[in-house]
Design an enzyme around this catalytic site. Structure first.
Site, PDB file in Angstrom:
ATOM      1  N   VAL A  68       0.974  -1.212  -0.010  1.00  0.00           N
ATOM      2  CA  VAL A  68       0.006   0.175  -0.034  1.00  0.00           C
ATOM      3  C   VAL A  68       0.982   1.354  -0.074  1.00  0.00           C
ATOM      4  CG1 VAL A  68      -1.891  -1.201   0.976  1.00  0.00           C
ATOM      5  CG2 VAL A  68      -0.097   0.044   2.471  1.00  0.00           C
ATOM      6  N   LYS A  69       0.345   2.290  -0.553  1.00  0.00           N
ATOM      7  CA  LYS A  69       1.120   3.456  -0.892  1.00  0.00           C
ATOM      8  C   LYS A  69       0.756   4.489   0.356  1.00  0.00           C
ATOM      9  CE  LYS A  69       0.829   4.897  -4.968  1.00  0.00           C
ATOM     10  NZ  LYS A  69       0.078   5.581  -6.181  1.00  0.00           N
ATOM     11  N   LEU A  70       1.631   4.885   1.080  1.00  0.00           N
ATOM     12  CA  LEU A  70       1.652   6.011   2.051  1.00  0.00           C
ATOM     13  C   LEU A  70       2.389   7.004   1.928  1.00  0.00           C
ATOM     14  CD1 LEU A  70       0.951   3.438   5.167  1.00  0.00           C
ATOM     15  CD2 LEU A  70      -0.847   4.910   3.950  1.00  0.00           C
TER      16      LEU A  70
END
Length: 237
Positions: free
Chosen positions: A146-148
């Site tokens: 996931v992109k954070l």
């Protein structure tokens, strides 16, 4: 992609960089173009983000590959938000499948697809884990992260996700100071995961790299693209 671009990728790969394709949409997947880039040009990762999806949906030619799924979602009464999530998940699954051979042959060093979580989840670290779990469950692939963003709130979300065994792709790492903060958050999350009984070596991504640098392949860590976005995948145990 032009021949000169392909040559540039060859040069980057020879220096230990793993190129990713940013903003993949279904046109590139369904046409076989992305699989060709993976198989012949050395592309070893991708982002399947909602901005690219919405851009494609805004174009007549881009909308085409999504029409059947959109019709199914409309019949199911899906909300616009749920429809976007479902469409993006379809792109992410297809990208993950195209990259799976890279993932297995590299022993989990490369071959990842990075997907978005809702911006609201990043602003509330308590909501980051449920949102990230939903995103990874929607794709149901082992080579997903996931992109954070590496903002103050994003760093807290990163720690929380890593502590639960969710791979994280850190973005917006634009300075050495932010890089150090991202690395600290990464190791804090791994320590919490290990303390909670998770086998960290089985899934943990490596720490982000300094902006503008490239780790040698012998380090068994993933590489990143330019633009302040750090790719993080799984080192060998």
């Amino acid at each position: 992609m032009t021949n000169s671009t392909g040559a540039s990728l060859d040069g980057l790969i020879s220096e230990g960089v793993s190129p990713w394709w940013d903003g993949l949409d279904r046109r590139g997947i369904d046409s076989g173009w992305f699989a060709s880039m993976v198989g012949t040009k050395g592309v070893s990762g991708a982002t399947a983000d909602q901005r690219a999806l919405l851009r494609a949906l805004g174009e007549d030619v881009g909308l085409g590959p999504y029409r059947d799924q959109l019709a199914d979602l409309a019949r199911q009464g899906a909300s616009p938000e749920d429809a976007v999530i479902a469409l993006a998940a379809g792109d992410g699954r297809a990208a993950g499948d195209a990259l799976y051979e890279v993932f297995t042959h590299s022993d989990g060093q490369d071959g990842y697809v990075s997907v978005d979580v809702p911006a609201a989840a990043v602003r509330d670290p308590r909501g980051a884990v449920p949102a990230a779990l939903r995103a990874t469950a929607e794709l149901a692939r082992p080579n997903v992260m996931v992109k954070l963003p590496a903002t103050e709130l994003g760093l807290a979300a990163m720690r929380a996700c890593l502590a639960r065994g969710i791979g994280v792709h850190a973005t917006e790492v634009y300075s050495p100071a932010r890089y150090r903060q991202a690395v600290d958050a990464y190791f804090d999350g791994l320590a919490a995961a290990s303390g909670g009984g998770l086998r960290v070596g089985a899934w943990s991504p490596p720490p982000p790299r300094p902006p503008g640098s490239a780790w040698p392949r012998s380090r068994r860590w993933s590489r990143c693209r330019s633009g302040g976005s750090t790719r993080r995948s799984t080192p060998g145990s």
